[in-house]
Design a protein around this motif. Structure first.
Motif, PDB file in Angstrom:
ATOM      1  N   LEU B 151      48.953  49.048  51.165  1.00 62.15           N
ATOM      2  CA  LEU B 151      48.215  48.159  51.825  1.00 62.15           C
ATOM      3  C   LEU B 151      47.782  46.671  51.034  1.00 62.15           C
ATOM      4  CD1 LEU B 151      45.822  50.599  53.748  1.00 62.15           C
ATOM      5  CD2 LEU B 151      47.979  49.333  54.766  1.00 62.15           C
ATOM      6  N   TRP B 152      47.536  47.316  49.827  1.00 63.07           N
ATOM      7  CA  TRP B 152      46.887  46.105  48.671  1.00 63.07           C
ATOM      8  C   TRP B 152      48.006  45.212  48.416  1.00 63.07           C
ATOM      9  CZ3 TRP B 152      43.131  43.351  47.586  1.00 63.07           C
ATOM     10  CH2 TRP B 152      42.807  42.827  46.372  1.00 63.07           C
ATOM     11  N   PRO B 164      36.191  34.727  45.512  1.00 59.95           N
ATOM     12  CA  PRO B 164      36.662  34.489  44.275  1.00 59.95           C
ATOM     13  C   PRO B 164      36.171  35.964  43.371  1.00 59.95           C
ATOM     14  CG  PRO B 164      35.842  32.603  44.956  1.00 59.95           C
ATOM     15  CD  PRO B 164      35.458  33.503  45.868  1.00 59.95           C
ATOM     16  N   GLY B 165      37.092  36.338  42.551  1.00 55.23           N
ATOM     17  CA  GLY B 165      36.698  37.425  41.690  1.00 55.23           C
ATOM     18  C   GLY B 165      36.914  38.709  42.345  1.00 55.23           C
ATOM     19  N   LEU B 166      37.097  38.791  43.803  1.00 59.88           N
ATOM     20  CA  LEU B 166      37.046  40.131  44.434  1.00 59.88           C
ATOM     21  C   LEU B 166      38.453  40.835  43.887  1.00 59.88           C
ATOM     22  CD1 LEU B 166      36.096  41.851  46.575  1.00 59.88           C
ATOM     23  CD2 LEU B 166      37.106  40.672  48.400  1.00 59.88           C
ATOM     24  N   ALA B 167      39.674  40.253  43.959  1.00 64.01           N
ATOM     25  CA  ALA B 167      40.917  40.902  43.460  1.00 64.01           C
ATOM     26  C   ALA B 167      40.647  41.971  42.252  1.00 64.01           C
ATOM     27  CB  ALA B 167      41.989  40.106  43.392  1.00 64.01           C
ATOM     28  N   ALA B 168      39.963  41.486  41.268  1.00 63.40           N
ATOM     29  CA  ALA B 168      39.983  42.439  40.301  1.00 63.40           C
ATOM     30  C   ALA B 168      39.031  43.404  40.281  1.00 63.40           C
ATOM     31  CB  ALA B 168      39.107  41.483  39.109  1.00 63.40           C
ATOM     32  N   LEU B 169      38.013  43.484  41.083  1.00 64.20           N
ATOM     33  CA  LEU B 169      37.190  44.377  41.266  1.00 64.20           C
ATOM     34  C   LEU B 169      37.957  45.637  42.213  1.00 64.20           C
ATOM     35  CD1 LEU B 169      33.968  42.656  42.352  1.00 64.20           C
ATOM     36  CD2 LEU B 169      34.307  43.885  40.454  1.00 64.20           C
ATOM     37  N   ASP B 172      40.126  47.478  40.190  1.00 65.10           N
ATOM     38  CA  ASP B 172      39.504  48.419  39.696  1.00 65.10           C
ATOM     39  C   ASP B 172      39.222  49.573  40.567  1.00 65.10           C
ATOM     40  OD1 ASP B 172      38.319  49.043  36.953  1.00 65.10           O
ATOM     41  OD2 ASP B 172      36.454  49.017  37.858  1.00 65.10           O
ATOM     42  N   ASP B 173      38.926  49.350  41.580  1.00 67.94           N
ATOM     43  CA  ASP B 173      38.273  50.372  42.694  1.00 67.94           C
ATOM     44  C   ASP B 173      39.592  51.313  42.704  1.00 67.94           C
ATOM     45  OD1 ASP B 173      35.714  49.673  43.128  1.00 67.94           O
ATOM     46  OD2 ASP B 173      36.490  48.107  44.597  1.00 67.94           O
ATOM     47  N   LEU B 174      40.683  50.639  42.706  1.00 70.70           N
ATOM     48  CA  LEU B 174      41.961  51.610  43.258  1.00 70.70           C
ATOM     49  C   LEU B 174      42.374  52.293  41.773  1.00 70.70           C
ATOM     50  CD1 LEU B 174      44.356  48.635  44.898  1.00 70.70           C
ATOM     51  CD2 LEU B 174      43.614  50.716  45.989  1.00 70.70           C
ATOM     52  N   ALA B 175      42.152  51.726  40.734  1.00 68.37           N
ATOM     53  CA  ALA B 175      42.250  52.658  39.525  1.00 68.37           C
ATOM     54  C   ALA B 175      41.524  53.676  39.502  1.00 68.37           C
ATOM     55  CB  ALA B 175      42.397  51.727  38.364  1.00 68.37           C
ATOM     56  N   GLU B 176      40.322  53.540  39.638  1.00 69.49           N
ATOM     57  CA  GLU B 176      39.249  54.383  39.542  1.00 69.49           C
ATOM     58  C   GLU B 176      39.402  55.770  40.541  1.00 69.49           C
ATOM     59  OE1 GLU B 176      36.307  54.876  37.590  1.00 69.49           O
ATOM     60  OE2 GLU B 176      37.428  53.392  36.481  1.00 69.49           O
ATOM     61  N   THR B 177      39.670  55.391  42.156  1.00 66.12           N
ATOM     62  CA  THR B 177      39.777  56.373  42.944  1.00 66.12           C
ATOM     63  C   THR B 177      41.194  57.115  42.677  1.00 66.12           C
ATOM     64  OG1 THR B 177      40.898  54.541  44.216  1.00 66.12           O
ATOM     65  CG2 THR B 177      38.550  55.508  44.662  1.00 66.12           C
ATOM     66  N   LEU B 283      41.517  44.073  55.590  1.00 67.26           N
ATOM     67  CA  LEU B 283      42.361  43.005  55.017  1.00 67.26           C
ATOM     68  C   LEU B 283      43.591  42.650  55.750  1.00 67.26           C
ATOM     69  CD1 LEU B 283      41.958  40.985  52.639  1.00 67.26           C
ATOM     70  CD2 LEU B 283      43.304  42.770  51.238  1.00 67.26           C
ATOM     71  N   VAL B 284      44.486  43.808  56.097  1.00 65.90           N
ATOM     72  CA  VAL B 284      45.593  43.589  56.708  1.00 65.90           C
ATOM     73  C   VAL B 284      45.599  42.988  58.113  1.00 65.90           C
ATOM     74  CG1 VAL B 284      47.533  44.953  57.723  1.00 65.90           C
ATOM     75  CG2 VAL B 284      46.767  45.618  55.346  1.00 65.90           C
TER      76      VAL B 284
END
Lengths: 321, 321
Positions: B151-152, B164-169, B172-177, B283-284
């Motif tokens: 989806l991302w 601004p800055g949200l994409a990087a966060l 990170d959420d995707l990587a952690e989960t 977001l979609v």
């Protein structure tokens, strides 16, 4: 077909505290009506409709509409009966908007009314006129003939874009109906619904069970109400006049109140005027509705087709009367 | 909040002829749900909801959802009980769409649930999990962790434009989960609602009276269902975690089924995943919804704010558990 105003839990609770109808058991937005927000409300005491009046409703007209429904309900004509709050007033405020609770009406709105329903509707229309014959309040028809040239102002180009050649026909309709206006005061007058489309009428099987949405009601020629109904009930697929449906509706009406000779004579003109009125307001909505609006405007051309029928009609007989 | 499919008089009549629930007395579109068309239907035998499944519903999933509701209803858990037609099948066809009649549920959906409602919801959620513990059908969570990167894909720019800055966060959420996923199979699993937002729950006063809209139900970690609820019930004004509401919900849940230690440990991660799931689908919708659509998309940023809370949470205790 939308709910414009959301009602918060606290606001609903405070609002219902002002009534003697019990605690809410169900509260659902209804996808009905294009002007106001309507909610299905059920309490231990029964089923109700809660209406929040949105921008198009003029607050100073609301007491008239409420008195009219109270009058009809008191005479046993099936319509939403206003439910007064504990303070005695039916008109209250909710989420910053005028709000009204009315009784729930059983019945279904026909999408494509049959002849039996048209007959039942005609009969009910005449019963409604009779029930309102001693309703003394007066409201001018804000969408009467005087308003049509104003609505038309600056829109001939749009009409031409919808259908080349249409503007000239409409100009002619306006001229003809204006010329005939002086006849109108001699017709029997009274309180009319003025917007009794099939989606404002309920039926149980083929029997009329109630009328709703009295927000265009006004004082005008009674036969004009019949003309509005003939336009909205007796055309097939939006364009073809269905003679048997029209005849059934007129026969139903006359079973309660026979039309006078003067009314029969001007029925084509009244029908033409009614078609013009709905053509005009649809034309305005067509051009003024933003593309991202929640409600899609209805196509004005349906009424251009009906105007074509009315232009060639000579008398009530052409409608089956 | 719309009715997408209009039902003609003849189609409704033919449809109801296939049922043993009597003649219709009322039929009104409900401004509820964003995926399907819902109608309030009343007959001599009671009140029902008629749902027409629109494009987003995969017809092959419908028997699962129906069986699930039948299972819950049979065990006395309040939910819309499918009403079979005369041929025994609850799933029929109306206006070319799969159609289902279910029983009507009393109750109101809270716009802003209070702590007592959160507690009652938590308790009901655990009762629902218990009632479904012997439901044998399995459905994969189509919006589980594996779907989030898909989806991302290609939407980081949109996220940046929103904040601004949200994409990087989010990366990170995707990587952690994703890193934590292998833990998930060890959690107690079962059938979950997966979308139990306040508008999918009914209450009479502060007491839970039923759940609706099981169209995201699937087989997954039970505690993930609680995580979805904590996200959608316990944040004030979309962003601030309300500790007492969250604590009440968890306490309600644990009054029926105490969480295992493993569930308590991963609760922050499950909440983060749930927030990510709703952030992604919003977001979609945000980017894919045409400007003239009947339904306005919900702002994904609400979930970005919730993600910020979940990122810093260490254990169930941070949620009041």
């Amino acid at each position: 077909m939308a709910v414009y105003t959301q009602v918060s839990d606290d606001a609903l609770e405070a609002f219902l505290d002002g009534y003697d109808i019990g605690r809410p058991r169900s509260f659902k937005g209804i996808a009905e009506g294009v002007e106001n927000s309507n909610y299905y409300l059920e309490t231990g005491q029964g089923r109700f409709i809660l209406t929040l009046f949105e921008r198009r409703a003029d607050p100073k007209d609301l007491p008239y509409f409420i008195a009219l429904k109270q009058h009809l309900a008191a005479r046993g004509f099936p319509c939403p009966a206003p439910v007064p709050a504990r303070d005695g007033a039916p008109l209250q405020t909710l989420e910053g908007r005028p709000a009204l609770v009315v009784t729930f009406l059983d019945g279904l709105s026909p999408k494509r009314p049959n002849a039996a329903q048209c007959r039942s509707m005609g009969e009910a229309l005449a019963r409604m006129h009779a029930a309102l014959s001693d309703f003394v309040q007066v409201r001018e028809n804000a969408l009467g003939p005087a308003s049509w040239p104003l609505l038309w102002e600056g829109r001939s180009q749009t009409a031409e874009e919808l259908q080349p050649g249409l503007a000239a026909l409409i100009e002619d309709d306006l001229a003809e109906t204006a010329k005939a206006r002086p006849q109108s005061p001699h017709l029997p007058r009274g309180t009319i619904h003025a917007d009794l489309f099939p989606d404002n009428a309920f039926f149980l099987d083929d029997k009329f069970s109630g009328a709703i949405d009295f927000y265009f009601a006004c004082t005008d020629a009674l036969a004009y109400d019949l003309a509005v109904c003939l336009n909205s009930w007796a055309f097939e697929d939006g364009r073809e006049y269905n003679y048997s449906k029209g005849a059934a509706m007129i026969a139903g009406y006359e079973s309660v109140r026979p039309l006078e000779e003067a009314e029969r004579a001007v029925l084509p003109l009244l029908c033409r005027g009614a078609a013009l009125r709905f053509f005009m307001t649809r034309l305005v909505d067509w051009t003024d509705t933003p593309a991202d609006a929640l409600v899609r405007p209805k196509n004005p051309l349906e009424y251009a087709d009906r105007l074509a029928f009315h232009r060639q009609a000579k008398s009530a007989a052409d409608y089956g009367g």
